[in-house]
Enzyme design. Structure first.
Site, PDB file in Angstrom:
ATOM      1  N   ASP A  41      -8.054  -2.514  -7.598  1.00 29.05           N
ATOM      2  CA  ASP A  41      -7.625  -2.247  -6.239  1.00 29.05           C
ATOM      3  C   ASP A  41      -8.694  -1.459  -5.483  1.00 29.05           C
ATOM      4  OD1 ASP A  41      -6.175  -0.524  -4.099  1.00 29.05           O
ATOM      5  OD2 ASP A  41      -4.722  -2.079  -4.613  1.00 29.05           O
ATOM      6  N   SER A  98       0.842  -1.192   0.000  1.00 23.93           N
ATOM      7  CA  SER A  98       0.000   0.000   0.000  1.00 23.93           C
ATOM      8  C   SER A  98       0.882   1.249   0.000  1.00 23.93           C
ATOM      9  CB  SER A  98      -0.957  -0.046   1.189  1.00 23.93           C
ATOM     10  OG  SER A  98      -1.998   0.886   1.031  1.00 23.93           O
ATOM     11  N   HIS A 148      -7.161  -5.393  -1.808  1.00 19.83           N
ATOM     12  CA  HIS A 148      -6.074  -4.448  -1.570  1.00 19.83           C
ATOM     13  C   HIS A 148      -5.004  -5.144  -0.731  1.00 19.83           C
ATOM     14  CE1 HIS A 148      -3.975  -0.695  -1.323  1.00 19.83           C
ATOM     15  NE2 HIS A 148      -4.036  -0.666  -0.001  1.00 19.83           N
TER      16      HIS A 148
END
Length: 497
Positions: free
Chosen positions: A341, A233, A390
């Site tokens: 995502d 991330s 994600h």
């Protein structure tokens, strides 16, 4: 043997291969409540020598099942004599240079699982969104303080994430040293500004990485052959922003022989137009480009010089987007990215709340997947499943995801092998050992290996057809657009074609 141990051993296996054969948090998710602990500076316990259990990696080239059997055998053979070490411990080290801090001025630091004499090092950058002005940083401090302060970090990090489940037995077996760098700078690992009377918060993400590297050199990193800088991330974007800088730093410190590599998971974002434009109030509603524009000024953010030179002054924010910075990188980077995502959809104002999506949203989602595929065309090493999620490498199912019949551990092994061969004698990567893997199917979760989706109201698992129907997918209309019979389209969806 626990499945989690086998998963970690697979990742460590790819790191074991090298010259000479030496042997989580999401941008969306709130941080877990920290465990109370007394803050103190601690040194890693002295590593103990253990017997080596080498793997035959040639088995991978012909039969992945054979390799999996080897890993399980290895884990089982280690288990009886290592039962006391099944709960991993990464020990906290607060930075010796106390001027390099978290947002609130508390000392930054890192967790270390050191293996004496290791030649392979793994550094992981944590993720966790960001903030870009005083108002939303204040909110972040009140709701996610762990991501802005070290005051309540535990001395020992344990748990179920990618790093905290790392068994001692795995680390010693593969002579791997690991460091987890907590995210407490809220600047996508780019900031270089200290706390002052004018600045209520410090933003020192880039400087934290530099200080950690400086300290780790004295703890064995200076003897390494390979350093893998990984992150998920915001940490994945941090890898792209810092991997070359780490290489330059180590070279300047007198360690030019260490091979620096990057593994960027779920940090490859698009600077596309939002589905529905909203005012830039916080990190959720603000368009990605505007949020980073504001953030880089607020953080005094720095980007790699080679990327910076590609853009006009004041346009350095472009370097936060993977497809723009990647061509300027010197270090090899493996990009892992879901095609759909959830964090990207969130900042694009596509909110999948369980209600059927509108046709405009559906077309927007499909187009976003196509755009992301296009940005990965020239990325030498990539793994991009057509799933809605994600982060990948921090999830316990990461070894199960496949693209075109190849798993992520297999792709990472092939990448590591290709880098080893190219450094050794310029060989072409092994035939049948792919490292550029992008799903070709066009819809979210059209890949049958995607992680399970559950109906948020009933809790029941949904297959890909049920999921698409749940989102308002019109089989008849989509089949007509594709020039297919509806039954043919459903068959393709079921098989992941």
């Amino acid at each position: 043997m626990a499945r989690g141990t086998v998963q970690v051993l697979l990742l460590l296996g790819l790191l074991h291969w090298g010259p000479g054969g030496e042997g989580r948090k999401s941008w969306r998710r709130r941080g877990q409540q920290p465990q109370p602990a007394v803050r103190e500076r601690s040194e890693a316990a002295t590593g103990q020598s253990v017997e080596s259990f080498p793997l035959d990696f040639t088995a991978v080239e012909g039969n992945m099942d054979s390799f999996m059997a080897q890993v399980k055998s290895l884990a089982q053979s280690l288990y009886p004599c290592s039962a006391q070490n099944l709960h991993p411990e990464l020990r906290l080290h607060l930075l010796l240079n106390s001027s390099v801090t978290c947002n609130d001025g508390s000392p930054a630091g890192y967790y270390l699982k050191e293996s004496k004499g290791s030649r392979r090092w793994l550094l992981f950058l944590e993720g966790g969104w960001y903030c870009f002005n005083r108002e939303n940083c204040n909110t972040r401090y009140n709701t996610m303080r762990r991501l802005m302060s070290s005051k309540e970090w535990p001395i020992i990090k344990t748990g179920r994430s990618f790093f905290s489940t790392l068994p001692h037995i795995g680390a010693h077996a593969f002579l791997l040293s690991c460091s987890f760098i907590p995210y407490c700078s809220s600047d996508v690992w780019s900031g270089a500004s200290a706390k002052s009377e004018k600045n209520e918060y410090a933003f020192m993400g880039a400087l934290i990485i530099q200080e950690v590297i400086r300290e780790l050199v004295g703890k064995g990193l200076g003897n390494a052959k390979v350093l893998l800088l990984a992150g998920s991330s915001a940490g994945g974007t941090g890898v792209l922003l810092n991997v070359d800088r780490v290489a330059e730093q180590l070279e300047e410190m007198g360690y030019p022989g260490i091979q620096i590599r990057g593994l960027a998971d779920s940090g490859w974002f698009l600077d596309n137009k939002q589905y529905r434009r909203t005012d830039c109030i916080d990190t959720i509603t603000c368009a990605p480009t505007e949020a980073i524009r504001r953030g880089i000024r607020y953080w005094n953010g720095i980007v790699p010089e080679r990327c910076k030179l590609q853009f006009e002054e004041g346009e350095e924010w472009n370097c936060f987007f993977g497809y723009k910075i990647y061509p300027t990188l010197r270090c090899p980077v493996f990009v892992v990215q879901w095609l759909f995502d959830e964090a990207q959809l969130t900042v694009d104002n596509v909110h999948l709340t369980g209600q059927p999506v509108q046709e405009g949203q559906w077309l927007y989602i499909q187009n976003m997947g196509r755009e992301l595929k296009n940005t990965l065309k020239n990325v030498a090493a990539s793994f991009a499943p057509a799933c809605l999620s994600h982060e990948i490498i921090t999830r316990n199912y990461w070894i199960d995801i496949q693209v075109k019949g190849t798993s992520l551990p297999r792709a990472l092994h092939c990448w590591d092998r290709s880098l080893h061969d190219s450094n050794k004698n310029g060989k072409v990567p092994l035939k049948g050992c792919p490292i550029h893997l992008i799903d070709s199917c066009p819809w979210p979760h059209c890949n049958p290996s995607c992680p399970t989706i559950r109906d948020q109201f009933t809790g029941q698992e949904m297959n890909v057809i049920q999921f698409l129907m749940h989102m308002g997918f019109d089989v008849q209309k989509m089949a007509q657009q594709q020039g297919l019979e509806p039954s043919k389209l459903l068959g393709m969806l079921s098989s992941g074609s």
